[in-house]
Design an enzyme around this catalytic site. Structure first.
Site, PDB file in Angstrom:
ATOM      1  N   ASP A  81       0.853  -1.206   0.000  1.00  0.00           N
ATOM      2  CA  ASP A  81       0.000   0.000   0.000  1.00  0.00           C
ATOM      3  C   ASP A  81       0.886   1.253   0.000  1.00  0.00           C
ATOM      4  O   ASP A  81       0.917   1.992   0.969  1.00  0.00           O
ATOM      5  CB  ASP A  81      -0.949  -0.009   1.216  1.00  0.00           C
ATOM      6  CG  ASP A  81      -0.235  -0.060   2.557  1.00  0.00           C
ATOM      7  OD1 ASP A  81       0.949  -0.478   2.612  1.00  0.00           O
ATOM      8  OD2 ASP A  81      -0.846   0.348   3.568  1.00  0.00           O
ATOM      9  N   HIS A 106       9.689  -0.417   8.390  1.00  0.00           N
ATOM     10  CA  HIS A 106       8.874  -1.609   8.663  1.00  0.00           C
ATOM     11  C   HIS A 106       8.906  -2.613   7.504  1.00  0.00           C
ATOM     12  O   HIS A 106       9.253  -3.785   7.671  1.00  0.00           O
ATOM     13  CB  HIS A 106       7.409  -1.210   8.861  1.00  0.00           C
ATOM     14  CG  HIS A 106       7.139  -0.279   9.971  1.00  0.00           C
ATOM     15  ND1 HIS A 106       7.117  -0.659  11.292  1.00  0.00           N
ATOM     16  CD2 HIS A 106       6.835   1.043   9.972  1.00  0.00           C
ATOM     17  CE1 HIS A 106       6.807   0.360  12.053  1.00  0.00           C
ATOM     18  NE2 HIS A 106       6.633   1.418  11.281  1.00  0.00           N
TER      19      HIS A 106
HETATM   20  C1  BDR Z   1       2.795  -0.566   8.588  1.00  0.00           C
HETATM   21  O1  BDR Z   1       1.735   0.380   8.395  1.00  0.00           O
HETATM   22  C2  BDR Z   1       2.029   1.233   7.320  1.00  0.00           C
HETATM   23  O2  BDR Z   1       1.943   2.570   7.720  1.00  0.00           O
HETATM   24  C3  BDR Z   1       3.428   0.933   6.880  1.00  0.00           C
HETATM   25  O3  BDR Z   1       3.556   1.032   5.476  1.00  0.00           O
HETATM   26  C4  BDR Z   1       3.701  -0.448   7.381  1.00  0.00           C
HETATM   27  O4  BDR Z   1       3.345  -1.421   6.425  1.00  0.00           O
HETATM   28  C5  BDR Z   1       3.475  -0.295   9.908  1.00  0.00           C
HETATM   29  O5  BDR Z   1       2.589  -0.444  10.975  1.00  0.00           O
HETATM   30 CA    CA Z   2       2.900  -0.823   4.094  1.00  0.00          CA
END
Ligand code: BDR
Ligand code: CA
Length: 316
Positions: free
Chosen positions: A10, A242
């Site tokens: 995303d 992340h």
């Molecule tokens: C996840 O949430 C999204 O904001 C980031 O892309 C990552 O996949 C982290 O909690």
């Molecule tokens: Ca993400």
């Protein structure tokens, strides 16, 4: 043999770095990108995936994914524009028209057909909500036995969440989908906040990569500025990468410590979206975890080595 990867994403600032890593790593064959709503609407995340494909010359097709939760009656909570910007890529002004069309198939069907065409070979790296994976499983449950492995960024096991004290964003955005995915008999490895919150990339580290690297890393540097400012509360002049943690696992699993056990997701109530693992061998019960497939949850990471691999790959 290279790892065939479908990247379910995303984009999303940290998604963008993860995508560039998958594109550039010599042991990875990126066979598809599937968009999902989460960091922004499905129109925006799909547009962003096409934009990054165009800017970086990525050959893999982009298939547009879900725009509603697995349980369509779940209320919509809004987009995290304060994390990823209004355009999902740090407010850099992504053009509306990219001049590229997505794959004609919806993401879940793209996943099914790609997995069936490459039995036992495809790794799905899922770093957004689990909606596309749940939709694929619902339409064709047999794919669970045909996928090589699923590597997820999501959840918070022995640490607090980031959307609520209980829940991490990707799981909180569609808890029913995530629970459906964890109940399937495929091999899942989960990179939750337990390890991603230990993996800090400082602004200076990114600047060094951008100085050494090409236009691709300079674009990452540009999109990351807004996100770094958001992360000031958690990281001193830096950010959490992340989604890259899940991608690094595919080629360097030795950098992570795993714990095996069934995983369930709380659906509803104040702990909505909480991920809870029952480690294998744990006594007591009976419980809703008994007899469910065991999955590997990351409980340890070597952050410096993860960052080193990212740096060598993004800016060789
Ligand atoms: C996840 O949430 C999204 O904001 C980031 O892309 C990552 O996949 C982290 O909690
Ligand atoms: Ca993400």
């Amino acid at each position: 043999m290279k790892h065939k990867v479908i990247f379910d994403t995303d984009p999303g600032v940290d998604d963008a770095m993860a995508l560039l890593f998958l594109h550039k790593h010599p042991e990875i064959d990126l066979v598809g990108i599937t968009s999902v709503f989460g960091n922004a609407s499905i129109e925006t995340t799909t547009r962003n995936a096409l934009y990054l494909k165009r800017e970086w010359g990525i050959p893999a097709p982009v298939a547009r994914g879900a725009n509603e939760t697995f349980d369509p009656s779940r209320p919509h909570a809004g987009w995290p524009t304060f994390v990823h910007g209004d355009d999902g890529l740090g407010n850099i002004g992504v053009p509306d028209d990219i001049g590229l069309e997505p794959d004609p198939r919806p993401a879940h069907r793209f996943i099914i057909e790609t997995v069936r065409a490459n039995p036992g070979e495809v790794t799905i790296v899922a770093v957004g909500r689990m909606t596309n994976l749940a939709n694929a499983l619902k339409e064709d449950p047999e794919i669970a036995g045909l996928v090589k492995q699923v590597v997820i960024m999501g959840g918070a096991f022995d640490v607090p969440g980031n959307v609520t004290p209980a829940a991490e964003a990707n799981i909180h955005g569609d808890p029913e989908a995530a629970d459906h995915v964890f109940l399937a008999p495929w091999k899942i490895v989960v990179a939750g906040l337990d390890v991603t919150h230990q993996t800090h990339m400082k602004r200076g580290f990114l600047d060094d990569m951008a100085a050494r690297g090409g236009a691709d890393v300079k674009l990452l540097q540009k999109v990351s500025d807004f996100y770094i400012k958001f992360y000031a509360h958690a990281v001193e002049d830096g950010m959490l990468v992340h989604d890259s943690c899940a991608c690094v696992y595919v080629v360097a699993p030795e950098l992570f410590e795993l714990r095996s056990g069934a995983v369930r997701v709380v659906c509803g109530g104040i702990a909505d979206g909480q991920t809870i693992q029952k480690p294998d061998g744990m006594q007591f019960g009976p419980s809703e975890w008994d007899g469910k497939p065991s999955h590997a949850v990351m409980v340890g990471v070597q952050p410096d080595k993860v960052l080193g691999l990212l740096s060598r790959t993004l800016a060789p």
